[in-house]
Write a protein that holds these residues in place. Structure first.
Motif, PDB file in Angstrom:
ATOM      1  N   GLN A 123       3.265   0.896  -4.077  1.00 38.72           N
ATOM      2  CA  GLN A 123       2.657   1.062  -5.440  1.00 38.72           C
ATOM      3  C   GLN A 123       1.971   2.311  -6.209  1.00 38.72           C
ATOM      4  O   GLN A 123       2.086   2.847  -6.898  1.00 38.72           O
ATOM      5  N   PRO A 124       0.999   2.682  -4.996  1.00 38.64           N
ATOM      6  CA  PRO A 124       0.332   3.965  -5.529  1.00 38.64           C
ATOM      7  C   PRO A 124       1.031   4.997  -6.191  1.00 38.64           C
ATOM      8  O   PRO A 124       0.580   5.594  -7.125  1.00 38.64           O
ATOM      9  N   THR A 181      -8.636   0.711  -4.486  1.00 38.25           N
ATOM     10  CA  THR A 181      -8.462   1.901  -3.783  1.00 38.25           C
ATOM     11  C   THR A 181      -7.933   3.076  -4.813  1.00 38.25           C
ATOM     12  O   THR A 181      -8.549   4.337  -4.685  1.00 38.25           O
ATOM     13  N   VAL A 212      -5.170  -2.546  -3.595  1.00 33.52           N
ATOM     14  CA  VAL A 212      -4.438  -1.433  -3.839  1.00 33.52           C
ATOM     15  C   VAL A 212      -5.174  -0.867  -5.216  1.00 33.52           C
ATOM     16  O   VAL A 212      -5.588   0.423  -5.209  1.00 33.52           O
ATOM     17  N   PRO A 268       0.817  -1.134  -0.064  1.00 33.93           N
ATOM     18  CA  PRO A 268       0.032   0.095  -0.098  1.00 33.93           C
ATOM     19  C   PRO A 268       0.906   1.306  -0.220  1.00 33.93           C
ATOM     20  O   PRO A 268       0.208   2.332  -0.331  1.00 33.93           O
TER      21      PRO A 268
END
Length: 379
Positions: free
Chosen positions: A185-186, A341, A338, A182
């Motif tokens: 990656q974003p 999200t 993820v 989390p």
């Protein structure tokens, strides 16, 4: 002998007298991982036993990982570690994962296989880098590369066969980066995609029949095992667990694999993998290199998946959201969550979870195939 002489003799033979700087450093690493597991809740089911295993193994004179003959005189954690050394525990974990996994999204959208395959690019990037450093043998470089698949059991399985001395740093790196998905990656996903691409709403997947779900695991094991026989233990157990789930006639076996067996093996696997992190072995320049290359591998895996997602977005005229490519790593279902999200932040009506599960489970198969390839070439 007076009281003070007894006290002096006791202290001289205690762990306090044998406590060295390496023990203290490993304690700090253990406490940091415990903090991440408990306070931050980063993959606590695995990170907590690994952290405490590191703590136990570095207690001076405790001999919990002592090797000796006959086998029953060894340290208690060393005896349990036999399940890791023999690859029994990783295979049993794969059975549990199979029992918890729905391959329906992958079957409904076969193009997910491409995204799952693309995300394995991080494995080969890390392999090339590790091999280029000159610090590792080619087999050790291959084992380090598997970290890029974000698949802990597969990383342990390959390390056991190709780099037994590096099991601890490879396992800790693999599971730590899985826990940090989390966070890792974003930023990469947002950097490589536009707001328009992240806002794409994908059509609902078709319903997959029971026959398809039963035939799929059998076909995958048959094809992949004939192509790469060394992958049969991992994929065979993964698909056996999935058959328990999909057959509908062995609910007790499916429930046991998903819950009791998974929990028991996770405790023993995590604790004994952590216990291999002895300060003498762990605190080396090679370990730092493994941690760094593991992070690069994971980043490149995400990049490769997202870039192929962008290609498919262009080819299909905007019908595929590139974010689902990031889920091509093997961390099920965290990577898919993820993607969901990040997508929902751009478009609250977007529901990418099931679409991302396709590349996610494809990544599990992809990392196992990559492991089989490395073991065939370098094993």
């Amino acid at each position: 002998m007076n009281f003070f002489e007894i006290l002096s003799e006791l202290l001289a033979q205690s762990g306090f007298a044998a406590l060295g700087w390496r023990n203290c450093v490993m304690f700090l690493i253990s406490f940091l991982l415990l903090y991440m597991a408990i306070k931050k809740q980063y993959e606590p089911l695995l990170l907590l036993p690994i952290a405490f295993g590191i703590f136990l193994a570095n207690l001076p004179l405790a001999n919990l990982m002592k090797e000796s003959e006959p086998w029953y005189t060894q340290g208690v954690l060393r005896i349990i570690y036999g399940g890791v050394k023999s690859s029994l525990f990783p295979c049993l974990i794969f059975m549990a994962v199979g029992a918890m996994t729905d391959f329906g999204p992958l079957i409904a959208n076969p193009i997910s296989l491409l995204l799952g395959a693309a995300a394995q690019g991080g494995i080969y990037v890390a392999f090339i880098l590790a091999n280029a450093t000159g610090l590792f043998t080619v087999g050790e470089a291959a084992a380090i590369g598997i970290i890029g698949g974000a698949d802990g059991p597969t990383a342990i399985y390959v390390a056991n066969n190709l780099a037994p001395d590096l099991v601890a740093p490879i396992a800790v790196a693999a599971y730590s980066y899985m826990a940090l998905i989390p966070m890792i990656q974003p930023p990469i996903m947002k950097l490589l995609t536009t707001k328009k691409e992240r806002s794409v709403v994908m059509k609902q997947l078709r319903k997959v029949s029971k026959v398809e779900k039963i035939v799929f695991p059998v076909f995958v094991v048959l094809f992949c095992s004939l192509l790469l026989p060394s992958v049969a233990p991992l994929l065979g157990m993964l698909m056996l667990g999935n058959l328990f789930r999909e057959a509908g006639v062995v609910e007790r076996l499916s429930d046991t694999a998903q819950n009791a067996l998974c929990n028991i093996v996770t405790i023993m696997l995590g604790t004994t993998v952590g216990a291999t992190a002895d300060g003498e072995i762990f605190l080396r320049i090679q370990t730092i290199a493994i941690i760094c290359m593991g992070l690069l591998a994971f980043c490149f895996a995400t990049i490769c998946g997202v870039l192929l997602g962008k290609v498919l977005y262009a080819v299909t005229g905007g019908k595929i959201n590139p974010l689902i490519g990031s889920a091509g790593v093997s961390a099920v279902p965290m990577a898919a969550r993820v993607a969901q999200t990040v997508g929902s932040k751009e478009n609250p009506t977007n529901f990418l979870l099931m679409h991302a599960m396709g590349p996610n489970v494809a990544g599990v198969i992809g990392s196992a195939v990559a492991a089989g390839f490395f073991m065939l070439i370098f094993g």
